[in-house]
Write an enzyme that holds these catalytic residues in place. Structure first.
Site, PDB file in Angstrom:
ATOM      1  N   CYS A 263      49.856  -4.604  -8.327  1.00 49.41           N
ATOM      2  CA  CYS A 263      50.475  -4.321  -9.623  1.00 49.41           C
ATOM      3  C   CYS A 263      50.783  -5.568 -10.441  1.00 49.41           C
ATOM      4  O   CYS A 263      50.671  -5.547 -11.671  1.00 49.41           O
ATOM      5  CB  CYS A 263      51.705  -3.450  -9.419  1.00 49.41           C
ATOM      6  SG  CYS A 263      51.232  -1.830  -8.747  1.00 49.41           S
TER       7      CYS A 263
ATOM      8  N   ASP B 154      57.845  -3.488 -10.238  1.00 47.95           N
ATOM      9  CA  ASP B 154      57.913  -2.668  -9.012  1.00 47.95           C
ATOM     10  C   ASP B 154      58.746  -3.245  -7.867  1.00 47.95           C
ATOM     11  O   ASP B 154      58.327  -3.176  -6.706  1.00 47.95           O
ATOM     12  CB  ASP B 154      56.482  -2.419  -8.489  1.00 47.95           C
ATOM     13  CG  ASP B 154      55.618  -1.608  -9.442  1.00 47.95           C
ATOM     14  OD1 ASP B 154      56.021  -1.445 -10.603  1.00 47.95           O
ATOM     15  OD2 ASP B 154      54.542  -1.153  -9.030  1.00 47.95           O
TER      16      ASP B 154
ATOM     17  N   LYS C 271      55.289   4.330 -14.148  1.00 45.66           N
ATOM     18  CA  LYS C 271      53.822   4.444 -14.148  1.00 45.66           C
ATOM     19  C   LYS C 271      53.358   5.227 -12.925  1.00 45.66           C
ATOM     20  O   LYS C 271      54.122   5.393 -11.969  1.00 45.66           O
ATOM     21  CB  LYS C 271      53.183   3.050 -14.183  1.00 45.66           C
ATOM     22  CG  LYS C 271      53.531   2.204 -12.973  1.00 45.66           C
ATOM     23  CD  LYS C 271      53.037   0.787 -13.162  1.00 45.66           C
ATOM     24  CE  LYS C 271      53.472  -0.098 -12.032  1.00 45.66           C
ATOM     25  NZ  LYS C 271      52.940   0.275 -10.717  1.00 45.66           N
TER      26      LYS C 271
END
Ligand code: ZN
Length: 190
Positions: free
Chosen positions: A129, A4, A90
């Site tokens: 994350c 990310d 995701k």
């Protein structure tokens, strides 16, 4: 595995993490070593619908971020993305949150099919994350090295980042710097 590293999580973004962009140079160094050795590289990204369940507009805890196709959802412009990289999206369905790159993405199956049993990981954010992806990777039986100079925490509550690091170590993840990982890759035989 790069988690990310997106515009919205970097300074100036919708859900900016302090110094989030500082992870880029260390990650790039390791990505280059992976490329040189033709090792598979995975990039996860938050890739939310405009009305995602995690957004405040739907009673969630986050401002709107990383909406599919918007500039904020793009990877940081300085991040090295090799042509052969695998992109894992995701949080793509409106009613399900996914902090972990393994959640609803088929990532575990992909790693298994490639015979991968060890991953090196960095990105954003330490306390969400990166933490969840690391815990799931360990559950999947993978050896995990978290590159401690290549992660940054939200720290919504002070100490969240430090607690996340402790959690990751508790399940057996190793910590190393990107320099150590790059050197180790450079010194192993092809
Ligand atoms: Zn998100």
């Amino acid at each position: 595995m790069v988690v990310d590293v997106q515009v919205d999580f970097c300074p100036g973004g919708a859900l900016a993490v302090k110094d989030g962009d500082e992870v880029v140079s260390g990650l790039n160094r390791v990505i280059k070593e992976f490329e040189r050795r033709s090792l598979p590289i995975f990039f996860t990204r938050d890739w939310h619908p405009v009305d995602h369940i995690s957004f405040k507009s739907r009673g969630g805890i986050w401002p709107s971020h990383c909406v599919q196709g918007t500039p904020g959802a793009k990877f940081h412009p300085g991040l090295r993305i090799p042509a052969a990289a695998v992109i894992i999206s995701k949080g793509t369905s409106r009613d399900a949150e996914a902090y972990s790159g393994f959640q609803g993405t088929g990532l575990e199956e992909r790693l298994t099919s490639l015979g991968i049993n060890e991953i090196f990981l960095g990105g954003l954010t330490t306390d969400y994350c990166v933490r969840e992806t690391t815990l799931d990777a360990r559950k999947a039986g993978l050896a995990v090295t978290v590159m401690e100079d290549c992660i940054r925490a939200v720290d919504a509550r002070p100490g969240d980042g430090a607690r996340a690091l402790a959690d990751m170590r508790r399940v057996g993840a190793k910590l190393a710097t990107s320099e150590e990982v790059a050197k180790r890759l450079a010194s192993t035989q092809q």
